[in-house]
Design a protein around this motif. Structure first.
Motif, PDB file in Angstrom:
ATOM      1  N   SER A  45      -2.666   3.143  -0.722  1.00 34.32           N
ATOM      2  CA  SER A  45      -2.346   1.773  -1.157  1.00 34.32           C
ATOM      3  C   SER A  45      -1.214   1.297  -0.429  1.00 34.32           C
ATOM      4  O   SER A  45      -0.192   2.052  -0.301  1.00 34.32           O
ATOM      5  CB  SER A  45      -2.278   1.631  -2.809  1.00 34.32           C
ATOM      6  N   ALA A  81      -7.630   2.730   0.575  1.00 31.61           N
ATOM      7  CA  ALA A  81      -8.696   2.622  -0.369  1.00 31.61           C
ATOM      8  C   ALA A  81      -8.942   1.532  -1.483  1.00 31.61           C
ATOM      9  O   ALA A  81      -9.777   1.155  -1.911  1.00 31.61           O
ATOM     10  CB  ALA A  81      -8.616   3.929  -1.263  1.00 31.61           C
ATOM     11  N   ASP A  82      -7.525   1.257  -1.723  1.00 29.91           N
ATOM     12  CA  ASP A  82      -7.131  -0.100  -2.863  1.00 29.91           C
ATOM     13  C   ASP A  82      -7.819  -1.247  -2.038  1.00 29.91           C
ATOM     14  O   ASP A  82      -7.308  -1.826  -1.128  1.00 29.91           O
ATOM     15  CB  ASP A  82      -5.866  -0.142  -3.085  1.00 29.91           C
ATOM     16  N   PRO A  83      -8.980  -1.948  -2.437  1.00 29.19           N
ATOM     17  CA  PRO A  83      -9.432  -3.313  -1.881  1.00 29.19           C
ATOM     18  C   PRO A  83      -8.366  -4.447  -1.942  1.00 29.19           C
ATOM     19  O   PRO A  83      -8.676  -5.294  -1.414  1.00 29.19           O
ATOM     20  CB  PRO A  83     -10.703  -3.329  -2.578  1.00 29.19           C
ATOM     21  N   THR A 129     -10.450  -1.547   3.964  1.00 24.83           N
ATOM     22  CA  THR A 129     -10.711  -0.588   3.134  1.00 24.83           C
ATOM     23  C   THR A 129     -11.511   0.481   3.948  1.00 24.83           C
ATOM     24  O   THR A 129     -12.327   0.247   4.748  1.00 24.83           O
ATOM     25  CB  THR A 129     -11.482  -0.917   1.876  1.00 24.83           C
TER      26      THR A 129
END
Length: 423
Positions: free
Chosen positions: A372, A402-404, A415
Motif C-alpha cells: 500500500s 495490492a491496495d486498489p 495493482t
C-alpha cells in the motif's frame, strides 16, 4: 516382469487407445507445445513436481488425436510408476518397454513417444538418442530437474531439443479454472470483486492445482509440505547422495521464512553448521528442482553481476506457507508473486541498489512493489528510488500495489492483480 504384464501396464497408461479423451484446463504453454510437435527436435517439458507437466503432455496427445494421428501411434509412459522401480538403473529396459509396445500396438508410420518424469531412469538419454537417430519417432520428455534435462541432452544431442518450461498456474490460468471472465478491460471491470477475491487466495496459496482446489487451509498447507519434502527426499537427497538430509530440509524451510531477502552465505553456513561450498551446493539443488531462484544485483558488467549479493525467491507463493515461522506478511508475498511473474517473462531480471533500492529491473522497466502507499514515508521512499534510478538508467518506473485505492501523481501505479492480467 512378463511381457503380458508389460502389455497390461502399457494399456493402462494409454487410455486414448480405447477412445478416451483428455480434458483439463488448457495451459498457456499448450500453444507452444502444439507449434513444436511437427518439428524434428526432441521436446522437453521442464518444471517443478506437480505443476502440471503430465497434464500438458496429455493435452498435446489430445491435439494429435484431433489432428488425425492414430491413437496407437502415440505412446505415453509415466516412468515413475512403482512397476518400474526395480529397473530404474537399467536403461536397456526402456528398449524392452518400447519393443513390447511395437508388438502390442503395431503402429504404422510416425510414432510419438511421451516419456513422463524421464529422469527416473538412469542413462535414459542413451535410449532416446538411439531411437531418435534410427527411427521415425518424435520424443516429448517431461522432467523435474533442469540440470539433468539440459546437460544430458546437450551432451548427446546438442542443438536437437527444444525446451518448454512450465510453472505452476499463472493468475490468468487460475481465473480460467474458476471460470471468471478476464480477457478484456470490460470483463475485468465487470468481474472486479470476484477477481480481487481470487487474487487474495492466489497471493497466499499460489498456483499448484491440488493446493488451490483443496477444501481447507490445513489441507492446503499439508499438501505443500508434502510437495517440498518429496522433492527434497526423492529428487535431491538420492541424486546427490546427501547424508545430512535433515539439515537440507531445515535450510529450505528457513529460506522460505526469509524469502525476498538477500542471502548471506557466511551467516547461513554458520547457522546450519555446514561449509560455504555445501551451502552453495544445496542452493543449486533447490534451483535445479525449481523450488527457488536467486536474483542478481544489477550491474553493467556481467562479472560484477555474478559476484553480487543475491536475493532469494520461492517459485510458488504457496511455499511461503511452509516456512519455519509461517507469516501473513502480505508485502513479502506480494513481492514474491511479482518476482514469479517477471521471472516468467524476463530473461535478464535483476534488482537495483545504490543509495536507494528498486525491487526489479527487467532491462526495460523498473518495478517497485509495495502492499500500500497509504503511509507517506513508504510512498516517498518508493517514488525517490524509482526517480533516482530512472534518471541513471533512462528507464521508466512502475509501482505495483495490492491496495486498489493506492495512487500517486508522480509515477504510474497499478495493482498487481490488474498488472498480471494485462501482459
Amino acid at each position: 516382469m512378463t511381457t503380458e504384464t508389460i502389455k497390461a501396464i502399457l494399456t493402462e497408461q494409454n487410455p486414448h487407445w480405447q477412445g478416451e479423451h483428455y480434458t483439463a484446463v488448457p495451459r498457456e504453454r499448450l500453444s507452444t507445445l502444439i507449434d513444436y510437435l511437427p518439428l524434428r527436435q526432441i521436446i522437453t517439458i521442464s518444471g517443478i513436481r506437480r505443476c502440471g507437466k503430465s497434464v500438458l503432455a496429455k493435452q498435446g496427445i489430445q491435439h494429435l488425436l484431433e489432428q488425425g494421428v492414430h491413437p496407437t501411434n502415440i505412446l505415453f509412459l509415466n516412468l515413475e510408476q512403482p512397476w518400474f522401480i526395480e529397473y530404474r538403473h537399467n536403461a536397456a529396459y526402456l528398449n524392452t518397454l518400447y519393443d513390447t509396445y511395437l508388438q502390442l500396438a503395431n503402429p504404422q508410420g510416425k510414432v510419438y513417444v511421451f516419456l513422463d518424469e524421464v529422469q527416473f531412469f538412469q542413462n535414459w538419454q542413451v535410449f532416446v538418442k538411439s531411437k531418435y537417430e534410427t527411427g521415425n519417432i518424435k520424443f516429448i520428455l517431461t522432467g523435474s530437474n533442469s540440470s539433468l534435462l539440459s546437460n544430458d541432452l546437450n551432451t548427446l544431442l546438442s542443438g536437437r531439443s527444444l525446451n518448454i518450461h512450465l510453472d505452476t498456474f499463472s493468475f490468468s490460468e487460475y481465473l480460467r479454472y474458476l471460470e471468471i471472465p478476464h480477457q478484456d478491460e470490460l470483463s475485468r471491470t465487470q468481474q472486479r470483486i470476484a477477481i480481487l477475491q481470487a487474487f487474495d487466495n492466489y497471493l497466499q496459496w499460489g498456483g499448484f492445482f491440488e493446493v488451490f482446489t483443496a477444501p481447507t487451509p490445513a489441507i492446503r498447507q499439508a499438501i505443500l509440505l508434502s510437495y517440498a519434502q518429496n522433492i527434497l527426499y526423492q529428487d535431491i537427497v538420492p541424486r546427490h547422495q546427501i547424508r545430512n538430509a535433515a539439515t537440507l530440509e531445515r535450510l529450505f524451510f528457513y529460506l522460505m521464512t526469509n524469502a525476498t531477502r538477500e542471502i548471506n552465505y557466511t551467516t547461513l553456513s554458520q547457522t546450519f553448521g555446514i561449509s560455504d561450498k555445501t551451502l552453495r551446493d544445496y542452493l543449486d539443488y533447490f534451483e535445479e528442482t525449481f523450488l527457488v531462484k536467486r536474483l542478481e544485483r544489477f550491474h553493467h558488467k556481467p562479472k560484477e553481476r555474478i559476484k553480487s549479493q543475491k536475493k532469494l525467491y520461492a517459485l510458488d507463493n504457496g511455499f511461503l506457507q511452509t516456512a519455519t515461522k509461517p507469516t501473513r506478511n502480505l508485502g513479502q508475498a506480494l513481492e514474491n508473486m511479482v518476482f514469479i511473474e517477471l521471472n516468467r517473462r524476463a530473461l535478464n531480471l535483476s534488482y537495483v541498489r545504490d543509495t536507494y533500492e528498486v525491487d526489479f529491473f527487467d532491462g526495460q522497466t523498473l518495478y517497485q512493489v509495495s502492499y500500500s502507499l497509504e503511509d507517506a514515508k513508504t510512498r516517498q521512499r518508493e517514488i525517490h528510488a524509482l526517480e533516482y534510478f530512472g534518471e541513471q538508467l533512462h528507464k521508466p518506473g512502475l509501482i505495483l500495489v495490492a491496495d486498489p485505492l493506492s495512487n500517486t501523481d508522480e509515477l504510474p501505479v497499478d495493482t498487481v492483480a490488474t498488472w498480471l492480467l494485462r501482459h
